[in-house]
Design an enzyme around this catalytic site. Structure first.
Site, short mmCIF file in Angstrom:
data_model
loop_
_atom_site.label_atom_id
_atom_site.label_comp_id
_atom_site.label_asym_id
_atom_site.label_seq_id
_atom_site.Cartn_x
_atom_site.Cartn_y
_atom_site.Cartn_z
N TYR A 1 -9.38 5.69 7.52
CA TYR A 1 -9.53 6.08 8.92
C TYR A 1 -10.56 7.21 8.96
O TYR A 1 -10.33 8.28 8.38
CB TYR A 1 -8.21 6.59 9.49
CG TYR A 1 -7.13 5.53 9.65
CD1 TYR A 1 -6.84 5.00 10.91
CD2 TYR A 1 -6.41 5.07 8.56
CE1 TYR A 1 -5.85 4.04 11.08
CE2 TYR A 1 -5.41 4.10 8.71
CZ TYR A 1 -5.14 3.60 9.97
OH TYR A 1 -4.16 2.64 10.12
N HIS B 1 0.85 -1.19 0.00
CA HIS B 1 0.00 0.00 0.00
C HIS B 1 0.89 1.24 0.00
O HIS B 1 1.76 1.38 0.85
CB HIS B 1 -0.90 0.03 1.24
CG HIS B 1 -2.11 -0.84 1.12
ND1 HIS B 1 -3.28 -0.59 1.80
CD2 HIS B 1 -2.34 -1.96 0.39
CE1 HIS B 1 -4.17 -1.52 1.50
NE2 HIS B 1 -3.62 -2.36 0.64
N LYS C 1 1.01 0.34 14.97
CA LYS C 1 2.39 0.27 15.45
C LYS C 1 2.71 -0.93 16.35
O LYS C 1 3.89 -1.20 16.61
CB LYS C 1 2.74 1.55 16.23
CG LYS C 1 2.80 2.79 15.37
CD LYS C 1 3.98 2.73 14.43
CE LYS C 1 3.90 3.77 13.34
NZ LYS C 1 3.94 3.23 12.00
N TYR D 1 3.83 6.82 9.68
CA TYR D 1 3.01 5.66 9.33
C TYR D 1 3.84 4.56 8.69
O TYR D 1 3.68 3.38 9.03
CB TYR D 1 1.88 6.09 8.39
CG TYR D 1 0.76 5.07 8.30
CD1 TYR D 1 -0.24 5.04 9.27
CD2 TYR D 1 0.69 4.16 7.26
CE1 TYR D 1 -1.28 4.11 9.20
CE2 TYR D 1 -0.34 3.23 7.18
CZ TYR D 1 -1.32 3.21 8.15
OH TYR D 1 -2.33 2.28 8.09
N PRO E 1 -4.18 0.90 18.67
CA PRO E 1 -3.95 0.40 17.30
C PRO E 1 -4.13 1.45 16.21
O PRO E 1 -3.90 1.14 15.03
CB PRO E 1 -4.99 -0.71 17.16
CG PRO E 1 -6.08 -0.33 18.12
CD PRO E 1 -5.40 0.34 19.27
#
Length: 394
Positions: free
Chosen positions: A201, A72, A297, A385, A293
């Site tokens: 998200y 991704h 990580k 990220y 979460p």
């Protein structure tokens, strides 16, 4: 029994450490209190940082990941009727993440260990470390009805938050830092195609939601729920309807629903223990730290601990650099606190902390508007990220 490194816990961190050490000729034995089938049954995260992907390749367990994993190069933030894509590769100079389930990582590592003939003792009861501050630590445990003593040079505690490793350190020798969040995540796994090719998200007045996946045919969705919610109160129909309410109309319209494979509610908290070592015992992964979460990580932080301990052990056994042993905790914690910050920040920015519109909710929207309207802000999100570089042993 004798070995060089005794590893407590056969989850992905223990197995990865064992595989890396084995490839360097460092003998190790893994002791696990559960069965292998139980370890594989645990449903966990599936977003791997670039650094963890590289480490799995170094461990020689990348064949199935590269064939079946989903690279991704971006994800979406949804808020205030806006959809903003965070282009990971463009903002970080080419770094990406890999969507590949933790269960599959564990399976690959188990198979590699079996093929190598390395020793893993499952269903070991009453595991107990001894003489941790001496030059000759050892483990005792019961296996197949017999009491076993495993002598070793070092012990890696990869047995999670509830494991024996951290509990073996005198309370006065460690300091714990914790933040508990007033909500949890209700997660559902289903054999349905993901609603999007990338993770979404979403901040919504009804609560946070996350659209994730394990493969092109298996989806993982999450809803923010109060801590007193019960899984049995959430039928599949109720879950899908609530998820649709929290997503943009054009996304909800594409959502493919189906029966759930698994549902569970996980509380959210941040936790760090310092230091992460006591004598010849090293804490790895969830034994030393927990992250909410939201920033993906948890597993990745465990991998960074493994990376540090693995390279430390190579220096010890191949170069005699025992002076580096005391640097394990400090090296790991530099990266851990940065990851804790990112996970706390993402959690604070995307979740509802009140049923009312208040100062905090306006600050969340202002923060999201700022970071997504600024290349510097988007770069900050992207860099964290995909994962910050591993801390070098100095």
């Amino acid at each position: 029994m004798k070995t060089q490194v005794a590893i407590i816990g056969a989850g992905p961190s223990g197995l990865l450490l064992g595989q890396l050490l084995h490839r360097q000729g460092i003998d190790n034995v893994i002791v696990e209190r559960r069965s292998g089938e139980y370890v594989l049954s645990r449903i966990r995260a599936g977003v791997l940082e670039q650094g963890m992907v590289d480490l799995l390749r170094e461990a020689g367990v990348d064949q199935r990941m590269d064939a079946e994993g989903l690279p991704h190069d971006g994800f979406e933030l949804v808020f205030d009727n806006r959809r903003v894509r965070v282009a990971l590769d463009e903002l970080t100079g080419g770094s990406k993440v890999m969507v590949y389930g933790q269960t599959e990582v564990t399976r690959d590592l188990m198979e590699a260990r079996a093929a190598a003939g390395a020793t893993t003792l499952y269903e070991a009861e009453n595991v107990q470390p001894h003489d941790l501050e001496s030059d000759h630590p050892y483990l005792t445990f019961e296996h197949n009805g017999e009491t076993v003593r495993l002598e070793c040079d070092y012990i890696a505690g990869c047995d999670g938050y509830h494991g024996v490793s951290r509990q073996s350190i005198p309370q006065e020798r460690i300091k714990e830092f914790e933040k508990v969040y007033p909500f949890g995540w209700l997660g559902m796994l289903s054999d349905t195609p993901p609603v999007s090719d990338e993770l979404i998200y979403a901040r919504h007045e009804r609560g946070f939601s996350l659209c994730s996946m394990r493969s092109a045919t298996r989806s993982r969705y999450y809803l923010q729920v109060p801590l007193d919610e019960k899984v049995e109160d959430w039928s599949d129909e109720r879950f899908w309807e609530e998820l649709k309410r929290r997503l943009p109309d054009e996304v909800a319209a594409k959502l493919v629903t189906g029966p759930s494979i698994e549902k569970s509610i996980a509380p959210l908290r941040s936790y760090v223990v310092e230091p992460m070592q006591y004598g010849r015992l090293f804490l790895v992964g969830d034994a030393a730290h927990i992250v909410p979460p939201t920033g993906a990580k948890g597993l990745n932080l465990a991998a960074s601990d493994v990376n540090t301990l693995y390279r430390l052990m190579v220096k010890v056994y191949q170069e005699g650099r025992t002076d580096l042993i005391e640097r394990y905790s400090q090296t790991c914690l530099k990266r851990i606190w940065k990851a804790e910050r990112f996970s706390w920040w993402m959690t604070s920015m995307l979740h509802n902390f009140s049923d009312e519109e208040d100062f905090n909710s306006r600050m969340q929207l202002a923060e999201l508007d700022y970071v997504t309207s600024s290349k510097a802000g988007l770069t900050t999100i992207a860099e964290n990220y995909v994962g910050l570089p591993y801390e070098p042993l100095e």
